[in-house]
Design a protein around this motif. Structure first.
Motif, PDB file in Angstrom:
ATOM      1  N   SER A 296       2.701  -5.112 -15.160  1.00  0.00           N
ATOM      2  CA  SER A 296       3.686  -4.031 -15.030  1.00  0.00           C
ATOM      3  C   SER A 296       4.200  -3.908 -13.607  1.00  0.00           C
ATOM      4  CB  SER A 296       3.048  -2.700 -15.458  1.00  0.00           C
ATOM      5  OG  SER A 296       2.627  -2.754 -16.794  1.00  0.00           O
ATOM      6  N   ALA A 297       3.332  -4.167 -12.630  1.00  0.00           N
ATOM      7  CA  ALA A 297       3.712  -3.988 -11.226  1.00  0.00           C
ATOM      8  C   ALA A 297       4.729  -5.018 -10.756  1.00  0.00           C
ATOM      9  CB  ALA A 297       2.466  -4.054 -10.348  1.00  0.00           C
ATOM     10  N   THR A 298       4.813  -6.147 -11.430  1.00  0.00           N
ATOM     11  CA  THR A 298       5.757  -7.189 -11.001  1.00  0.00           C
ATOM     12  C   THR A 298       7.197  -6.833 -11.328  1.00  0.00           C
ATOM     13  OG1 THR A 298       5.406  -8.360 -13.114  1.00  0.00           O
ATOM     14  CG2 THR A 298       4.030  -9.003 -11.244  1.00  0.00           C
ATOM     15  N   ARG A 299       7.397  -5.768 -12.062  1.00  0.00           N
ATOM     16  CA  ARG A 299       8.749  -5.419 -12.488  1.00  0.00           C
ATOM     17  C   ARG A 299       9.561  -4.752 -11.380  1.00  0.00           C
ATOM     18  NH1 ARG A 299       7.344  -2.854 -18.474  1.00  0.00           N
ATOM     19  NH2 ARG A 299       6.392  -4.772 -19.336  1.00  0.00           N
ATOM     20  N   SER A 300       8.903  -4.031 -10.471  1.00  0.00           N
ATOM     21  CA  SER A 300       9.648  -3.335  -9.427  1.00  0.00           C
ATOM     22  C   SER A 300       8.748  -3.050  -8.239  1.00  0.00           C
ATOM     23  CB  SER A 300      10.226  -2.019  -9.963  1.00  0.00           C
ATOM     24  OG  SER A 300       9.180  -1.117 -10.277  1.00  0.00           O
ATOM     25  N   ASP A 301       9.365  -2.783  -7.082  1.00  0.00           N
ATOM     26  CA  ASP A 301       8.608  -2.433  -5.887  1.00  0.00           C
ATOM     27  C   ASP A 301       7.882  -1.098  -6.067  1.00  0.00           C
ATOM     28  OD1 ASP A 301       9.503  -4.723  -4.700  1.00  0.00           O
ATOM     29  OD2 ASP A 301      11.185  -3.759  -3.670  1.00  0.00           O
ATOM     30  N   GLU A 302       8.509  -0.195  -6.805  1.00  0.00           N
ATOM     31  CA  GLU A 302       7.896   1.108  -7.034  1.00  0.00           C
ATOM     32  C   GLU A 302       6.606   0.973  -7.850  1.00  0.00           C
ATOM     33  OE1 GLU A 302       8.998   5.504  -8.929  1.00  0.00           O
ATOM     34  OE2 GLU A 302      10.506   3.897  -8.863  1.00  0.00           O
ATOM     35  N   SER A 303       6.630   0.116  -8.852  1.00  0.00           N
ATOM     36  CA  SER A 303       5.427  -0.120  -9.653  1.00  0.00           C
ATOM     37  C   SER A 303       4.327  -0.758  -8.810  1.00  0.00           C
ATOM     38  CB  SER A 303       5.758  -1.027 -10.836  1.00  0.00           C
ATOM     39  OG  SER A 303       6.681  -0.414 -11.705  1.00  0.00           O
ATOM     40  N   GLN A 304       4.706  -1.661  -7.903  1.00  0.00           N
ATOM     41  CA  GLN A 304       3.734  -2.295  -7.015  1.00  0.00           C
ATOM     42  C   GLN A 304       3.071  -1.269  -6.107  1.00  0.00           C
ATOM     43  OE1 GLN A 304       2.914  -5.574  -7.189  1.00  0.00           O
ATOM     44  NE2 GLN A 304       1.272  -5.167  -5.721  1.00  0.00           N
ATOM     45  N   LYS A 305       3.867  -0.327  -5.612  1.00  0.00           N
ATOM     46  CA  LYS A 305       3.327   0.715  -4.745  1.00  0.00           C
ATOM     47  C   LYS A 305       2.357   1.610  -5.513  1.00  0.00           C
ATOM     48  CE  LYS A 305       4.701   4.467  -1.646  1.00  0.00           C
ATOM     49  NZ  LYS A 305       5.834   5.235  -1.092  1.00  0.00           N
ATOM     50  N   LEU A 306       2.711   1.943  -6.746  1.00  0.00           N
ATOM     51  CA  LEU A 306       1.835   2.766  -7.569  1.00  0.00           C
ATOM     52  C   LEU A 306       0.520   2.036  -7.857  1.00  0.00           C
ATOM     53  CD1 LEU A 306       4.370   4.289 -10.142  1.00  0.00           C
ATOM     54  CD2 LEU A 306       3.156   5.497  -8.316  1.00  0.00           C
ATOM     55  N   LEU A 307       0.604   0.730  -8.061  1.00  0.00           N
ATOM     56  CA  LEU A 307      -0.593  -0.054  -8.322  1.00  0.00           C
ATOM     57  C   LEU A 307      -1.513  -0.051  -7.107  1.00  0.00           C
ATOM     58  CD1 LEU A 307      -2.219  -1.931 -10.141  1.00  0.00           C
ATOM     59  CD2 LEU A 307      -0.882  -3.845  -9.256  1.00  0.00           C
ATOM     60  N   GLU A 308      -0.954  -0.185  -5.910  1.00  0.00           N
ATOM     61  CA  GLU A 308      -1.772  -0.153  -4.697  1.00  0.00           C
ATOM     62  C   GLU A 308      -2.437   1.203  -4.515  1.00  0.00           C
ATOM     63  OE1 GLU A 308      -2.551  -2.641  -2.779  1.00  0.00           O
ATOM     64  OE2 GLU A 308      -1.352  -4.008  -4.018  1.00  0.00           O
ATOM     65  N   GLU A 309      -1.711   2.267  -4.811  1.00  0.00           N
ATOM     66  CA  GLU A 309      -2.294   3.603  -4.708  1.00  0.00           C
ATOM     67  C   GLU A 309      -3.416   3.789  -5.721  1.00  0.00           C
ATOM     68  OE1 GLU A 309       0.886   6.332  -5.193  1.00  0.00           O
ATOM     69  OE2 GLU A 309       1.733   6.000  -3.188  1.00  0.00           O
ATOM     70  N   LEU A 310      -3.231   3.225  -6.909  1.00  0.00           N
ATOM     71  CA  LEU A 310      -4.261   3.310  -7.937  1.00  0.00           C
ATOM     72  C   LEU A 310      -5.516   2.569  -7.506  1.00  0.00           C
ATOM     73  CD1 LEU A 310      -5.111   4.185 -10.776  1.00  0.00           C
ATOM     74  CD2 LEU A 310      -4.024   2.107 -11.662  1.00  0.00           C
ATOM     75  N   LYS A 311      -5.346   1.397  -6.900  1.00  0.00           N
ATOM     76  CA  LYS A 311      -6.498   0.631  -6.421  1.00  0.00           C
ATOM     77  C   LYS A 311      -7.238   1.384  -5.307  1.00  0.00           C
ATOM     78  CE  LYS A 311      -4.934  -4.056  -7.557  1.00  0.00           C
ATOM     79  NZ  LYS A 311      -4.564  -5.395  -7.018  1.00  0.00           N
ATOM     80  N   ASP A 312      -6.476   2.010  -4.409  1.00  0.00           N
ATOM     81  CA  ASP A 312      -7.109   2.785  -3.338  1.00  0.00           C
ATOM     82  C   ASP A 312      -7.927   3.946  -3.911  1.00  0.00           C
ATOM     83  OD1 ASP A 312      -6.024   1.128  -1.458  1.00  0.00           O
ATOM     84  OD2 ASP A 312      -4.340   2.447  -0.969  1.00  0.00           O
ATOM     85  N   SER A 313      -7.366   4.604  -4.929  1.00  0.00           N
ATOM     86  CA  SER A 313      -8.080   5.722  -5.549  1.00  0.00           C
ATOM     87  C   SER A 313      -9.359   5.241  -6.217  1.00  0.00           C
ATOM     88  CB  SER A 313      -7.179   6.409  -6.587  1.00  0.00           C
ATOM     89  OG  SER A 313      -6.034   6.958  -5.977  1.00  0.00           O
ATOM     90  N   ARG A 314      -9.287   4.110  -6.889  1.00  0.00           N
ATOM     91  CA  ARG A 314     -10.480   3.564  -7.544  1.00  0.00           C
ATOM     92  C   ARG A 314     -11.530   3.132  -6.524  1.00  0.00           C
ATOM     93  NH1 ARG A 314      -7.667  -0.123 -12.294  1.00  0.00           N
ATOM     94  NH2 ARG A 314      -7.327   1.595 -13.777  1.00  0.00           N
ATOM     95  N   MET A 315     -11.055   2.628  -5.393  1.00  0.00           N
ATOM     96  CA  MET A 315     -11.990   2.226  -4.341  1.00  0.00           C
ATOM     97  C   MET A 315     -12.731   3.448  -3.795  1.00  0.00           C
ATOM     98  SD  MET A 315     -13.269  -0.298  -2.607  1.00  0.00           S
ATOM     99  CE  MET A 315     -12.088  -1.652  -2.753  1.00  0.00           C
ATOM    100  N   LEU A 316     -12.005   4.539  -3.568  1.00  0.00           N
ATOM    101  CA  LEU A 316     -12.625   5.756  -3.061  1.00  0.00           C
ATOM    102  C   LEU A 316     -13.586   6.359  -4.078  1.00  0.00           C
ATOM    103  CD1 LEU A 316      -9.553   7.426  -1.307  1.00  0.00           C
ATOM    104  CD2 LEU A 316     -11.536   6.370  -0.208  1.00  0.00           C
TER     105      LEU A 316
END
Length: 241
Positions: free
Chosen positions: A76-96
């Motif tokens: 899903s993230a490959t579709r747009s820059d906005e989706s990529q940004k949301l994916l990075e934020e999701l990964k950061d949240s999961r890491m925390l």
């Protein structure tokens, strides 16, 4: 005289018979106790092995589902820059939250209970000190204040939901038991120099002198496993605007 001798002999025979019967009863009781203990131990061991097997199978299923979710998110993230940004934020949240394995520079802190010399009745003896839950909480808090981004104790991930407390002869961490009389290894990922300074300059271990053998190692490549439990909120809800 003869009757007196016969009486003594009769008493002796009765005592011998009673002693034999008592010894035989003790032997039967011990055999039954050993059989019961052996049976109980075998049953408990088999049950533990079965539960561990089920746990491993469930963990494999969880890992497969998490991998599928990651694949969907990447697609899903490959579709747009906005989706990529949301994916990075999701990964950061999961890491925390501790749901992802972590890797990076940081510290490895090892606490080993020391033996305190004492004078015993039969000569000089030593008492083995025990690690307390407050000792672990103190070190974890100092690391958090210094900016640690991931922490583990004996390879158990410490999260915002983790409780550390004494429970009888053990210390409970994430509902797992560790021995207070054995070595404890604490790992922390973050700025290794800042983490090191937070423990050394504040003399965190000064109160441990003579109680523990404390060792601090700076490391450029530390790995901390993810938290394998689950969170479920029952009472906290999002505030609606």
């Amino acid at each position: 005289m003869k009757n007196k001798f016969i009486s003594k002999l009769s008493v002796a025979l009765v005592c011998m018979l009673l002693g034999f019967m008592i010894a035989y009863q003790f032997k039967l009781i011990k055999q039954k106790s050993d059989n019961i203990n052996s049976t109980n131990t075998s049953d408990i061991t088999a049950e533990i092995e079965q539960l561990n097997k089920q746990k491993d199978q469930l963990q494999e299923s969880v890992n497969e589902l998490q991998n599928k979710i990651s694949d969907y998110e990447e697609a899903s993230a490959t579709r747009s820059d906005e989706s990529q940004k949301l994916l990075e934020e999701l990964k950061d949240s999961r890491m925390l939250l501790g749901y992802l394995d972590a890797q990076g520079e940081g510290l490895i802190v090892t606490l080993t209970p020391a033996v305190t010399p004492s004078s015993g009745f039969l000569g000089d003896t030593g008492n083995l000190n025990r690690i307390n839950d407050e000792d672990l909480v103190y070190v974890v808090n100092e690391l958090r204040f210094a900016g640690a981004e991931a922490i583990s104790i004996n390879d158990m991930r410490i999260t915002s939901f983790t409780g550390i407390r004494n429970a009888g002869n053990y210390i409970l961490i994430n509902d797992e038991k560790i021995s207070p009389s054995e070595k404890v290894v604490i790992k922390a990922i973050g700025d290794k120099e800042l983490l090191y300074a937070s423990l050394i300059l504040k003399e965190t271990f000064s109160s441990f002198s003579g109680i523990f053998d404390a060792k601090i190692e700076r490391n450029d490549d530390i790995e901390i496993n993810k938290y394998i439990g689950t969170y479920q909120l029952k009472y906290a809800k999002q505030v609606e605007d």
